[in-house]
Design an enzyme around this catalytic site. Structure first.
Site, PDB file in Angstrom:
ATOM      1  N   HIS A 270      28.189 -11.487  17.006  1.00 47.70           N
ATOM      2  CA  HIS A 270      28.676 -12.136  18.229  1.00 47.70           C
ATOM      3  C   HIS A 270      30.005 -11.519  18.658  1.00 47.70           C
ATOM      4  O   HIS A 270      30.061 -10.840  19.671  1.00 47.70           O
ATOM      5  CB  HIS A 270      28.796 -13.654  18.080  1.00 47.70           C
ATOM      6  CG  HIS A 270      27.539 -14.331  17.657  1.00 47.70           C
ATOM      7  ND1 HIS A 270      26.362 -14.214  18.373  1.00 47.70           N
ATOM      8  CD2 HIS A 270      27.267 -15.120  16.596  1.00 47.70           C
ATOM      9  CE1 HIS A 270      25.418 -14.906  17.774  1.00 47.70           C
ATOM     10  NE2 HIS A 270      25.942 -15.462  16.682  1.00 47.70           N
ATOM     11  N   ASP A 321      18.596 -13.634  16.596  1.00 51.57           N
ATOM     12  CA  ASP A 321      19.367 -14.778  16.120  1.00 51.57           C
ATOM     13  C   ASP A 321      18.517 -16.037  15.956  1.00 51.57           C
ATOM     14  O   ASP A 321      17.739 -16.146  15.018  1.00 51.57           O
ATOM     15  CB  ASP A 321      20.542 -15.005  17.059  1.00 51.57           C
ATOM     16  CG  ASP A 321      21.604 -15.933  16.487  1.00 51.57           C
ATOM     17  OD1 ASP A 321      21.411 -16.493  15.402  1.00 51.57           O
ATOM     18  OD2 ASP A 321      22.658 -16.110  17.137  1.00 51.57           O
TER      19      ASP A 321
END
Length: 453
Positions: A270, A321
């Protein structure tokens, strides 16, 4: 015994090439990649050939809740409210059920253009938070699912010890995740021998986040010199940045770079909220920024400053994810479109060597994903594993495209439906858009969803 294939068009390290002869040995390794060749009785592939895309960030079990957290409430929703819903799912899953979810997920990944997955694995213990008699039981559910589906795997067992900065006591929802340092090192040592013998699986390790581990715990693990890649969630939400500043007076990425030797072995997942100094320092470190645009959008995390980071020479890759999407096309398209929305400009991600945006996106994500996986993948060249995606050459958009528009036609005007065949390590796992486990997975998933409600 070697296999031989012929592609009218293939994406090589130098760009698109025509009339490419590919030879693969019995280990699934490319031994010849020859442009401008004759077919010479090789099997003619059905369309343009790409290196398979690495998926650098996965939480397999979260696929079971995809689409179930999309109902508004009287209070603003965020990552933190979504996390409570995720904890509810975690409470109910057995190793067998995780294996069912992961097997179906990995087949979906293959159909979406991914040939390699880095599994950020933190669901370790039983529903009471106790270790199984085999501490790696949950991990074996993941490795078995990857084996059956045919996807290549980098397993990243995760150290998760606390609920917040400063070593805060874990909460009840986290009880299945928690290790101390000796227990975590024991897990790595349990996994290492079997995975070392597997031709398409590798072992790395991960720290969940700076909220979940202390500096001393990170140092304790790293002092054992674990091999393979090292991943960590960092700076995903603004609240994490604020909590880090309150705890130690530094932003999380700056603290990490100041206290840990972050280099090309690392992947920072991220890294959404970086200031200018952090952005430059991350690019200079050689680490990979692991971007998950569809999940980051779904959770309302924010936008990574990808265009500025790329201009600094930073490396990036993509992951799915939480698996609200399992599609290379959607992930890369949203990565570019996010930059366009933020800048109010078009064609943001390219450079002086690669002007077509789709080519820059695909080739950059290949390189970053390969580095983050720790496996010999990411390009079609001699010595690399034969992981390939074959697009549908009968599709009129692709059939009539030129080298500088072919990937653009697909990534900005097409979908994963244009993926026809997928190979991992010289073995066809998707042929004519089908996998051998399609019917089994459909039945097993339906039964599992009825069980867990």
């Amino acid at each position: 015994m070697s296999q031989r294939y012929f592609a009218d068009h293939a994406l090589l390290p130098t760009g698109w090439a025509t009339r490419v002869l590919l030879e693969i040995d019995a280990t699934g390794t490319l031994t010849k990649v020859l442009p401008d060749s004759a077919p010479d009785n090789a099997q003619h592939l059905a369309g343009p050939v790409l290196p398979g895309m690495p998926n650098l960030h996965s939480h397999a079990f979260q696929r079971a809740m995809a689409g179930l957290a999309e109902v508004g409430s009287a209070q603003p929703d965020s990552f933190w409210s979504w996390r409570e819903r995720m904890y509810g799912l975690v409470d109910r899953l057995t190793p067998e059920q995780v294996g069912v979810i992961a097997q179906a997920l990995y087949v979906e990944m293959l159909k979406g253009g991914y040939t390699q997955v880095s599994e950020f694995h933190y669901l370790h213990h039983d529903t009471n938070g106790q270790a199984y008699s085999d501490p790696a039981e949950m991990a074996w559910a993941i490795t078995g699912a990857a084996e059956r589906s045919g996807i290549a795997l980098t397993l990243l067992p995760v150290l998760y010890a606390h609920s917040g900065f400063g070593g805060q006591t874990p909460n009840a929802g986290q009880r299945r995740f928690i290790h101390d340092v000796p227990g975590f090192i024991n897990l790595l040592e349990t996994l290492a021998p079997r995975i070392a013998d597997h031709p398409t699986q590798a072992l790395g390790m991960a720290f969940h986040s700076l909220r979940a581990v202390t500096l001393e715990e990170m140092q304790g693990v790293l002092a054992t010199n674990p091999t393979g890649p090292r991943h960590i969630h960092v700076a995903e939400q603004q609240r994490e940045v604020e909590d880090s500043l309150a705890h130690c007076g530094q932003r999380p990425v700056q603290w990490l770079l100041d206290n840990i030797e972050v280099d090309a072995r690392w992947c920072l997942i991220h890294a959404t909220h970086l200031d200018d100094s952090e952005l430059g320092a991350l690019a200079a470190s050689g680490a990979v920024a692991g971007l998950c645009p569809t999940t980051e959008a779904n959770l309302g995390d924010g936008l990574f400053r990808a265009a500025e980071y790329a201009a600094l020479g930073g490396k990036l890759g993509i992951g799915s994810d939480s698996h609200v999407s399992l599609d290379v096309v959607e992930e890369l398209r949203l990565l570019e479109y996010g930059q366009r929305l933020a800048s109010q400009q078009r064609n943001c991600l390219h450079d002086s060597q690669i002007r077509p945006v789709a080519d820059w996106l695909y080739r950059s994500a290949l390189a970053g994903g390969a580095q983050a996986s720790g496996q010999p993948i990411g390009t079609l060249e001699v010595g690399k594993r034969a992981d390939m995606v074959v697009l549908d050459g009968s599709d009129p958009y692709l059939a009539t495209s030129a080298d500088d528009t072919r990937l653009g036609r697909w990534l900005f005007g097409g979908s994963k439906q244009q993926i026809r065949d997928v190979m991992v390590a010289g073995r066809w796992v998707i042929q004519a858009r089908r996998h051998a486990l399609d019917d089994v997975n459909r039945t097993a998933l339906a039964g599992l969803f009825r069980e867990i409600g």
